[in-house]
Design an enzyme around this catalytic site. Structure first.
Site, short mmCIF file in Angstrom:
data_model
loop_
_atom_site.label_atom_id
_atom_site.label_comp_id
_atom_site.label_asym_id
_atom_site.label_seq_id
_atom_site.Cartn_x
_atom_site.Cartn_y
_atom_site.Cartn_z
N LYS A 146 0.83 -1.21 0.00
CA LYS A 146 0.00 0.00 0.00
C LYS A 146 0.86 1.26 0.00
O LYS A 146 0.53 2.25 -0.66
CB LYS A 146 -0.93 0.00 1.22
CG LYS A 146 -2.01 -1.07 1.20
CD LYS A 146 -3.04 -0.82 0.12
CE LYS A 146 -4.17 -1.83 0.20
NZ LYS A 146 -5.17 -1.63 -0.88
N LYS B 93 -5.75 -12.47 -9.29
CA LYS B 93 -6.78 -12.20 -8.28
C LYS B 93 -7.76 -11.15 -8.78
O LYS B 93 -7.37 -10.15 -9.38
CB LYS B 93 -6.14 -11.73 -6.97
CG LYS B 93 -7.16 -11.46 -5.86
CD LYS B 93 -6.50 -10.89 -4.62
CE LYS B 93 -7.54 -10.55 -3.57
NZ LYS B 93 -6.94 -9.92 -2.38
N LYS C 297 -11.08 -4.82 -6.95
CA LYS C 297 -11.65 -3.55 -7.43
C LYS C 297 -10.59 -2.67 -8.08
O LYS C 297 -10.81 -2.07 -9.13
CB LYS C 297 -12.32 -2.82 -6.27
CG LYS C 297 -13.49 -3.55 -5.63
CD LYS C 297 -14.10 -2.71 -4.51
CE LYS C 297 -15.22 -3.47 -3.81
NZ LYS C 297 -14.70 -4.52 -2.93
#
Length: 329
Positions: A111, A194, A197
């Site tokens: 992140k 995977k 979104k």
């Protein structure tokens, strides 16, 4: 009865990865375990510090949970920010976590790389807040995907460290829970490993039949099998994973045989997958629309869920305060 806790961030509509990877299992679990499910709106602030409408987003996820079959009478569903006790436990756990171990968490590093201008303290201590979500109910099991396994180890570390520091056996060490032998990873339609979104490769539970079919027919493939009984590349194995999830073993075996004898036509495989996904999603979509239209009902369910969650969390916090040495309120 063993306790199970799990949550999802309200950063968009549920997709098939959420459904097959988690929510479908939740529906089974509510009859076998003492379950609580929550909508993790605080967690969403680590990546979306200015959510457009966080209450609306929470209602969206709640409606989708209910439409998938979660019964709030069996398993309370609550919004994370409605249970203030979580924050107190989050603080206590953070006092015993170390900067180095938090910085080594893979999800934090990923992140931080994706949002270099927003490496906030919440992002760093995400595993501790997740641990508080779990440990406040003294949960034994947590349904997780592959990407959350390291965070679950951090939650167990929080439980062990608290117990060791204060010489108690208060917190159980929550275990990863899978219905299969290992964590289920639902692939993306773009050939990636995977569905997610942020990758833009999802089929959503709110998608109409035409959209579902169009997305499946655009799924990435290759030139087709060239050698009998050859190993399937990832992009094709992804399609077979969808087939396994949405269809039956007979269909899987049929197309597997077609692959092995080099007669597989990807168009036929995609049409079959699309048709079965439409059958799966259409009734869920109709129930989502029904629940979404009644916001008062959604708010009542969330409030009742929060009351039950706070009762559980308060009992934990009172004992934690007593163990540490603070006055019990």
């Amino acid at each position: 009865m063993e306790k199970v806790v799990s949550g999802i961030r309200p950063t968009g509509n549920l997709h098939l990865g959420n459904y097959f990877g988690a929510v479908k299992s939740f529906v089974k679990m509510q009859d076998e375990y003492d379950c609580m499910f929550f909508i993790a709106d605080w967690h969403s602030l680590t990546t979306h510090p200015k959510p457009d409408d966080i209450q609306s987003s929470a209602r969206t996820i709640l409606a989708e949970y209910l439409a998938c079959g979660i019964d709030p009478e069996k398993a309370p569903i609550y919004v994370q920010s409605d249970v203030k006790e979580t924050l107190e436990l989050y603080l206590f756990l953070n006092m015993n976590m170390y900067l180095g171990e938090l910085e080594r968490v893979t999800t934090f590093k990923e992140k931080a790389r994706k949002q270099p201008d927003n490496i906030n303290a919440g992002l760093l201590t995400y595993p501790t807040l997740m641990a508080a979500d779990i440990l406040q109910h003294r949960a034994n099991k947590v349904p997780v995907g592959k990407d959350q396994e390291q965070n679950m180890e951090m939650a167990r570390r929080c439980a062990r460290r608290f117990n060791n520091i204060y010489g108690v056996e208060f917190f159980p060490e929550p275990q990863n829970f899978y219905f299969a032998d290992k964590a289920l990873k639902v692939p993306g339609l773009d050939g990636s490993g995977k569905m997610g979104k942020s990758e833009g490769n999802c089929i959503y539970l709110r998608d109409d039949d035409k959209t579902i079919t169009k997305k499946v027919m655009k799924a990435v493939t290759d030139m087709g099998p060239q050698t009998p009984n050859s190993e399937r590349p990832e992009v094709i194995e992804n399609l077979f994973t969808f087939l396994l999830l949405s269809s039956n073993k007979e269909a899987y075996d049929y197309f597997d045989e077609k692959w092995n004898d080099c007669t597989l036509r990807y168009g036929d495989l995609k049409k079959y997958i699309a048709a079965d996904l439409v059958k799966t999603i259409a009734p869920i979509r109709e129930r989502i629309q029904e629940f979404s239209a009644d916001t008062k009902r959604l708010d009542r369910i969330a409030l009742e869920g929060a009351e039950r969650a706070r009762e559980s969390a308060r009992a934990t916090i009172e004992e934690v305060r007593r163990i540490i040495g603070f006055r019990v309120k």
